[in-house]
Design an enzyme around this catalytic site. Structure first.
Site, PDB file in Angstrom:
ATOM      1  N   CYS A  79       0.796  -1.226   0.000  1.00  0.00           N
ATOM      2  CA  CYS A  79       0.000   0.000   0.000  1.00  0.00           C
ATOM      3  C   CYS A  79       0.827   1.274   0.000  1.00  0.00           C
ATOM      4  CB  CYS A  79      -0.964   0.005   1.177  1.00  0.00           C
ATOM      5  SG  CYS A  79      -0.186   0.077   2.824  1.00  0.00           S
ATOM      6  N   HIS A 125      -2.203   0.854   7.164  1.00  0.00           N
ATOM      7  CA  HIS A 125      -2.596   0.832   5.758  1.00  0.00           C
ATOM      8  C   HIS A 125      -2.763   2.249   5.230  1.00  0.00           C
ATOM      9  CE1 HIS A 125      -4.248  -0.500   2.024  1.00  0.00           C
ATOM     10  NE2 HIS A 125      -5.443   0.021   2.253  1.00  0.00           N
ATOM     11  N   ASP A 170      -7.975   3.662  -3.292  1.00  0.00           N
ATOM     12  CA  ASP A 170      -7.032   2.711  -2.701  1.00  0.00           C
ATOM     13  C   ASP A 170      -6.677   1.664  -3.756  1.00  0.00           C
ATOM     14  OD1 ASP A 170      -5.534   1.004  -1.161  1.00  0.00           O
ATOM     15  OD2 ASP A 170      -7.171   0.376   0.153  1.00  0.00           O
TER      16      ASP A 170
END
Length: 270
Positions: free
Chosen positions: A65, A104, A119
């Site tokens: 991420c 995250h 995302d």
């Protein structure tokens, strides 16, 4: 941006309109795989933009991420969007009512005047389109159905899986700095109990579904029909799967050979 567009196969205009952002997210998740090879090998994960661009755009690699969303944030910012970096607490497969640390990285931006969650770095359950933050209703993407529930100042992202709404992560709208992300990234890539240190993970969306890898287990989730699971037999098959299924150019050197051999040795002794 030309190199990034070429990497993800995007041939449209670079204008900050909703259709462009949706197309970029869709192309990105199909072209740049999620993978954690570096922390699995014990290598540092650099998340400054030049390092990320070199690895993901020019190096034939994927990332997790902090790398994936750092890259996309830079592209969207260059297109003229105001993009805010946020942090989420991962709830996927966590005990009920737990409050894990923020590990995250996600993005938030107004697209067409509406705030959206963006995302491209949540592995096998990455949303393949931006998600509106102004509704709790179902949002259908090409690879799943999602919803965002509001709980006080927080949002909880859920995904519909086998008829159930399951939580993926929880976040608020507090802006995170690059220094914050350095700490989160260091924890995720070095803490001995981190899944990114203990397990080899990869995921990639494609037009007909998704592929995922966890250790020796390769899974396919097609849009239509039953999925499949195969257990890779040896390091050679693992290298072939990472290259052919996920499109990952493996780093050179004996470190990869030794780590993959050890992974299969652990499986045989289990």
């Amino acid at each position: 941006m030309e190199a990034y567009f070429a990497r993800i196969g995007y041939t449209g205009e670079s204008v900050a309109v909703p259709e462009t952002v949706r197309a970029l997210v869709s192309c990105h998740v199909r072209s740049i795989p999620f993978e954690n090879i570096d922390p699995f090998l014990g290598r540092p994960v650099a998340i400054d933009l030049p390092s990320v661009e070199h690895k993901l755009v020019r190096g034939g690699r994927g990332g997790y991420c902090f790398e994936q969303n750092t890259l996309l944030r830079a592209v969207l910012t260059e297109m003229g969007l105001h993009v805010k970096g946020l942090a989420a607490r991962v709830l996927w497969q966590a005990p009920e009512n737990c409050r894990p640390p923020q590990t995250h990285m996600i993005l938030c931006s107004k697209i067409g005047g509406v705030p959206h969650l963006i995302d491209v770095g949540f592995g096998a359950r990455t949303p393949t389109a931006p998600l509106r933050l102004d509704t709790e209703g179902e949002q259908v993407c090409s690879h799943g159905v999602y919803r965002l529930l509001r709980i006080g100042e927080d949002f909880v992202l859920q995904m519909q899986i086998d008829g159930q709404w399951l939580p993926l992560y929880r976040f608020d709208l507090q802006r995170q700095t690059q220094e914050d992300y350095k700490v989160f990234n260091w924890y995720s890539s070095t803490y001995p109990e981190s899944q990114f240190v203990r397990e080899l993970i990869a995921a990639r969306a494609h037009d007909r579904g998704r592929h995922t890898l966890r250790g020796r287990e390769l899974r396919s989730y097609p849009h239509q029909g039953a999925g499949s699971i195969s257990m890779l037999a040896n390091p050679r098959e693992l290298c072939e799967a990472l290259a052919d299924v996920f499109g990952i150019r493996l780093p050179a050197g004996q470190q990869v050979t030794h780590a993959f051999a050890a992974l299969f040795a652990r499986g045989e002794s289990a």
